[in-house]
Design an enzyme around this catalytic site. Sequence first.
Site, short mmCIF file in Angstrom:
data_model
loop_
_atom_site.label_atom_id
_atom_site.label_comp_id
_atom_site.label_asym_id
_atom_site.label_seq_id
_atom_site.Cartn_x
_atom_site.Cartn_y
_atom_site.Cartn_z
N CYS A 192 0.83 -1.20 -0.08
CA CYS A 192 0.10 0.14 -0.04
C CYS A 192 0.81 1.36 -0.15
O CYS A 192 1.63 1.66 -1.16
CB CYS A 192 -0.91 -0.02 1.10
SG CYS A 192 -2.37 1.10 1.03
N HIS A 302 -3.57 -5.43 1.14
CA HIS A 302 -2.96 -5.68 2.37
C HIS A 302 -2.83 -7.41 2.57
O HIS A 302 -3.65 -7.92 3.39
CB HIS A 302 -3.61 -4.75 3.62
CG HIS A 302 -3.21 -3.56 3.62
ND1 HIS A 302 -2.25 -2.86 4.31
CD2 HIS A 302 -3.90 -2.49 3.02
CE1 HIS A 302 -2.37 -1.63 4.25
NE2 HIS A 302 -3.24 -1.47 3.16
N GLU A 304 -1.25 -8.90 4.99
CA GLU A 304 -1.11 -9.04 6.54
C GLU A 304 -2.46 -8.93 6.87
O GLU A 304 -2.76 -9.32 8.03
CB GLU A 304 -0.27 -7.88 6.99
CG GLU A 304 -0.85 -6.78 7.15
CD GLU A 304 -0.86 -5.68 6.02
OE1 GLU A 304 -0.92 -4.51 6.24
OE2 GLU A 304 -0.51 -6.19 5.05
#
Length: 332
Positions: A192, A302, A304
């Site tokens: 990002c 994202h 994660e």
Amino acid sequence: MRSVTAPPPAIPRHSSASPADRSRTAPDESPGDDYPPAGDCRSGGRHHPAGTRRPRLRRRRRGSRQSNHRGVFARARPGVRAVGGAGHVREDARQSRHGELRDRDPRLSIGIITFPGTNCERDVAYAFEALGADTEQVWHRETSLDGIDGVVLPGGFAHGDYLRTGAIARFSPVMAAVEKLAAEGRPVLGICNGFQVLCEAGLLPGGLIANRDLRFICRPVHVRVQSPDSILTRAARPGQVLTIPLNSYEGNYITGGDAVRVMLRYTDAAGTLSDAANPNGSEGAIAAVANTAGNVAGLMPHPERAIEDFMGSTDGRILLESFVASLEAVPA
């Protein structure tokens, strides 16, 4: 005979009478024994007679601050351990916080670059440690990445996104060390805002501008793997469709005429390209790119935030496991 009207009864100061009633108190009325004499500053009020000291409220001390040797300060809070700081010691160098054991070199370390305004560094550390990797927070003022085998630039709003996303972070002292690491063939990943910083630094081609609809996007999206030849996709299959959360306002990727190696494209759940499946208007529905060597990659979604079932998807593990595998593949 002259009649005498009795004065109205005095209203106690601490009664429930209205302000208007209290204002009618006789001017010569004594304030009462529960008020200190005028000018006596030793009293603390009616509960603390004159001559006694008013107890002072102690200001709660802030949590202690501890730092690791990379210079990042992490505020200690109850139940929260600073990543990489004192006390963050596992029973085995290969053991993650979830108790998993991996057969990997315990010397390998992932540096997570943190700028002022970065807000996903702990999420990234949690995700990699869930995979059994070792992480270390690295403050943007550091000038050396000695002992670091690969770096991740996480999401957030580096320097408040002033001027242009990533434009100020690109000049942080640590970026010279990141460029050196990339030149050595070490893995470098931007997520990002980190993707935006890598583009501004010239480590990745193209750039990112405001989303097509000029709205912040915060929802899961589908991305299709285009190539397994990068640190981001080596554990994935070509054509595989992954579900990853997207959180950005300036995620509209443009090539600027540069040659681009596309790693992921936005699609629908079936892996079909369409304008409706392109959430931010990115050129060619590009969601992730890599440099020519494949050791530097960036993506807008994202991963994660998609590593455990309660997050709604575990597809992010495939991308992060690719990064960990790339660390182990780099010659010492």
